[in-house]
Design an enzyme around this catalytic site. Structure first.
Site, PDB file in Angstrom:
ATOM      1  CG  HIS A 241      51.012  59.191  16.818  1.00  0.00           C
ATOM      2  ND1 HIS A 241      50.960  59.810  18.048  1.00  0.00           N
ATOM      3  CD2 HIS A 241      50.528  57.943  17.013  1.00  0.00           C
ATOM      4  CE1 HIS A 241      50.482  58.968  18.954  1.00  0.00           C
ATOM      5  NE2 HIS A 241      50.205  57.831  18.345  1.00  0.00           N
ATOM      6  CG  ASP A 664      48.313  78.258  24.257  1.00  0.00           C
ATOM      7  OD1 ASP A 664      48.162  79.395  23.783  1.00  0.00           O
ATOM      8  OD2 ASP A 664      49.425  77.749  24.474  1.00  0.00           O
ATOM      9  CG  ASP A 666      48.380  82.149  20.862  1.00  0.00           C
ATOM     10  OD1 ASP A 666      48.266  81.272  21.755  1.00  0.00           O
ATOM     11  OD2 ASP A 666      48.524  83.362  21.111  1.00  0.00           O
ATOM     12  CG  ASN A 706      52.558  86.775  36.361  1.00  0.00           C
ATOM     13  OD1 ASN A 706      51.346  86.577  36.278  1.00  0.00           O
ATOM     14  ND2 ASN A 706      53.410  86.413  35.405  1.00  0.00           N
ATOM     15  CG  HIS A 710      48.023  86.234  29.765  1.00  0.00           C
ATOM     16  ND1 HIS A 710      48.261  87.588  29.875  1.00  0.00           N
ATOM     17  CD2 HIS A 710      47.424  86.055  28.554  1.00  0.00           C
ATOM     18  CE1 HIS A 710      47.822  88.205  28.795  1.00  0.00           C
ATOM     19  NE2 HIS A 710      47.317  87.307  27.971  1.00  0.00           N
TER      20      HIS A 710
END
EC number: 3.1.3.16
Length: 752
Positions: A241, A664, A666, A706, A710
């Site tokens: 891990h 994702d 970053d 919104n 994204h």
């Protein structure tokens, strides 16, 4: 008088006889009672372990799927090509100006309002002790100190060998601890019971410090601090891990980003470097070998000691060095297999795992008896892909010249190497060889078995199973007494096997549920005689009777199993109908058990579990439609959505979250609408779901609440749940239906 005495003796004998009979009955009843409890405990344990290993195997399948995409998926546009390249590259953290600015931890200011622990370097024992106390009080270490500590830790780890040599001559005894998995209470309890690290009290922590628990960051900070304070007395081994790709699924990545929202990306990038520099094993007095998983029939300690361990950033990606001729052979093999239209082992059409999914190339051919079973599709980065393309173009031009009758000189002028080609060759040399990679996979992922020999670990999906003969062979070869390993949760916290030559130590108590297992550590003195110490870090377990503990754990296991069954309701219904020959809606309980195992592949004693999962009728028949409806009641009561959608969400949530975090790259917590469209296309192909681009685009726009362009993780999961409702009416027939979704691998039999 004599007659009276005789009568008294007679009654006394009768009473004694009754007492003995009563004692025998009580003893028999108690033994049966304890046997039933033990049977329930073992059955519960099997449920937890089967579901856990199925999850690990699902992780392996998912990454195998990505590797397969890289090899076989042809991007239809420049955007798709960039998108795939960014997913599969090992360097997942963008080195932009903002990131470079964050990497300078000295520029990070600690506000005056900060009340947590403060560190200064070089660290002193009081600093490490203060960290333990601060974390016990639920305080958080500031990001500046975290990065500073990680920087110093890496500087120290780089100087260490792959296999640490430790001697009992310099300390009274050495304490070896197993998996902690983010459970801070267990670490604090060990230090409280056994004492803090000191020159007289050495420690070896045997990997798997992170994931699953909620305090992985705190555990790492404590372990790294003590290692810097006592570099000769405090040692760490790498576990399976300690891998940034594994962390994407099992919670550590999410924990870091939640606790350090501003500097989390840099902390994760630094941790990735720290993890790959962790030593691979520890050797005590040249007699006791400590490693996380186990060994195999090809384990070579001399080779392990020479490996440049920093090359192996993630075990999940077989990104190994390949010679040009081997690459060409692989290209031809891929062309041949593509023409035949193969179905890769990890895709939904194939339910069962292969005995060795990553066995590649001529080196593995002669070792067909075993193989580390982490799948490797031979995924290539952009430069490797360009090398193959360039090579294939040159071969094709050569063939055309020969067909045209052009003269081909035997001696060709060596083409000048461009800077990019030189960089590519240098990068190729920096990768581990296939043999080196396999050596590390085996010691991090393998498990012992009672049978002789060595075979692929298809239950976990990685490493191998090694028998007593393999252990004995290694001990004799290197003149060792016994092995200490971790990697597996044990009910008592430890377990001897292979004639007491292999000792498993697991230090995370209450791993599956409160009361499910004890934690343990082992102490070794100069005589190297193992002294086991067991414990329960949770005080609540001490107030429960054995029956209460087993009942509590059993309830939790059955709840998890019912969710697993519900997640595969559609597949179960199909299997039930196959066995309902007369089409009356009834099947026997034996057929029910066989059908469930054929779908889930968990290897559980379903006949023993029937009484807790099925309300059977008097004629030993089951109305399976009603049973499936009852199975869904608990989940539907918590989620007000369609049953078929919920079933698919339960089945694929882990895959969805892992895919989101891979896209994702970053770790911003958001993906763009275009990335969402590409993600859904990849997952749709993995799940064998037919969906149009228009449907996906409409869905993406509808869940971007919104309208910032994204999508966050919650919106991503919501999209999967509401996909049927979000599709335009004209595309209703083309939208992905949950009932048609194939199994993504969760049901296959498979850290902490």
């Amino acid at each position: 008088m004599g007659s009276g005495t005789s009568t008294q003796h007679h009654f006394a004998f009768q009473n004694a006889e009754r007492a003995f009979k009563a004692a025998a009955l009580i003893q028999r009843w108690y033994r049966r009672y304890m046997a039933r409890l033990e049977m329930r405990r073992r059955c519960t344990w099997s449920i937890f372990q089967s579901i856990e290993y199925a999850g690990e195997q699902d992780q392996v399948k998912l990454h195998g799927f990505f590797s397969y995409l890289m090899d076989h998926f042809t991007p239809s546009s420049h955007n798709e090509r960039d998108f795939l390249s960014r997913i599969f590259t090992e360097e997942r953290f963008a080195q932009d100006s903002k990131m470079e600015k964050c990497s300078d931890y000295e520029s990070i200011e600690v506000p005056d309002s900060y009340r947590g622990p403060r560190l200064s370097f070089p660290l002193l024992p009081d600093h490490a002790t203060a960290l333990v106390e601060a974390f016990r009080l639920k305080q958080q270490l500031h990001a500046r100190y975290v990065l500073n500590l990680l920087y110093e830790t890496k500087k120290h780890l780089v100087q260490l060998p792959n296999i640490n040599r430790v001697s009992t001559c310099y300390s009274e005894e050495i304490t070896v601890c197993g998996d902690l998995h983010g459970q801070l209470d267990d670490l604090i309890f060990i230090f409280y019971k056994n004492g803090l690290p000191s020159p007289e009290r050495s420690y070896v922590f045997n990997g798997d410090f992170v994931d699953r628990g909620k305090d992985s960051v705190e555990i790492l900070m404590i372990l790294f601090a003590f290692m810097l304070v006592y570099p000769k007395e405090f040692h760490l081994n790498r576990g399976n891990h300690e891998d940034h790709m594994v962390n994407l699924r099992y919670g550590f990545t999410k924990e870091v980003m939640n606790k350090y929202k501003i500097h989390g990306k840099e902390i994760l990038r630094t941790l990735k470097d720290v993890f790959c520099w962790l030593p691979l094993a520890t050797l005590i007095d040249e007699k006791v070998l400590i490693l996380h998983g186990g060994v195999s029939d090809i384990t070579d300690l001399e080779l392990l000691d020479k490996i440049e361990r920093c090359k192996i950033v993630s075990i999940m990606r077989c990104n190994t060095r390949q010679k040009s001729e081997k690459m060409e052979e692989q290209r031809k093999a891929n062309q041949k297999s593509s023409a035949q239209g193969p179905i890769p082992w990890f895709l939904p059409q194939s339910r069962s795992l292969p005995s060795s999914p990553h066995r590649l190339g001529p080196y593995q051919a002669h070792k067909s008896s075993r193989s580390s079973s982490i799948p490797c599709g031979g995924s290539l980065d952009g430069r490797e892909l360009s090398q193959q393309v360039r090579s294939s173009v040159e071969l094709e031009l050569e063939r055309c010249r020969q067909q045209a009758g052009l003269l081909v000189t035997e001696e060709k002028e060596e083409p000048s190497c461009s800077a990019s080609e030189t960089d590519s060759d240098t990068e190729e040399l920096q990768k581990p060889t296939q043999e080196e990679w396999r050596q590390v996979v085996d010691i991090l992922w393998s498990d012992p078995m009672a049978q002789e020999g060595c075979k692929a670990n298809t239950i976990r999906g990685g490493g191998c199973y090694f028998g007593p003969d393999v252990t004995e062979q290694l001990l004799q070869k290197y003149n060792l007494q016994f092995l200490i390993r971790s990697h597996e949760c044990k009910p008592e916290g430890y377990e001897f096997c292979h004639n007491r030559k292999v000792l498993t130590i697991f230090s995370a108590s209450n791993y599956y549920e409160v009361g499910s297992n004890r934690g343990a550590y082992v102490k070794l003195g100069p005589a190297l005689t193992p002294h086991i110490v067991q414990y329960q870090a949770n005080k609540a377990t001490h107030t429960l009777t054995m029956r209460q503990r087993i009942s509590r754990v059993e309830e939790s296991a059955l709840r998890a199993l019912r969710e697993k069954l519900f997640a595969h309701s559609s597949d179960l219904l199909i299997e039930f109908k196959k066995r309902d020959v007369d089409k009356v809606g009834l099947i026997t309980l034996s057929d029910w058990a066989a059908a469930v195992e054929s779908v889930l592949h968990l290897g559980l004693p379903w006949r023993m579990l029937r009484s807790q999962l099925v309300n059977s009728s008097a004629d030993n028949m089951l109305e399976y439609q009603s049973w499936l409806k009852n199975l869904a009641k608990e989940q539907l009561s918590r989620e007000n959505i369609q049953s078929s959608l919920l079933e698919t969400l339960y089945r694929n949530r882990s895959n969805l979250e892992t895919i989101f975090r891979i896209i994702d790259s970053d770790h911003s917590g958001f993906i763009s609408l275009d990335e969402f469209r590409q993600t859904w296309k990849l997952f749709s192909s993995h799940m064998n779901i037919d969906v149009t681009d228009d449907c996906i685009c409409d869905l993406a726009r509808s869940i971007d609440f919104n309208k910032d362009g994204h999508i966050d993780i919650n919106e991503f999961l919501e999209a999967f749940r509401l996909v049927e409702k979000s599709c335009p009416e004209g595309y209703a027939s083309e939208c992905p239906q949950a009932t048609n979704a194939e199994d993504s691998g969760c049901s296959s039999p498979g850290a902490r």
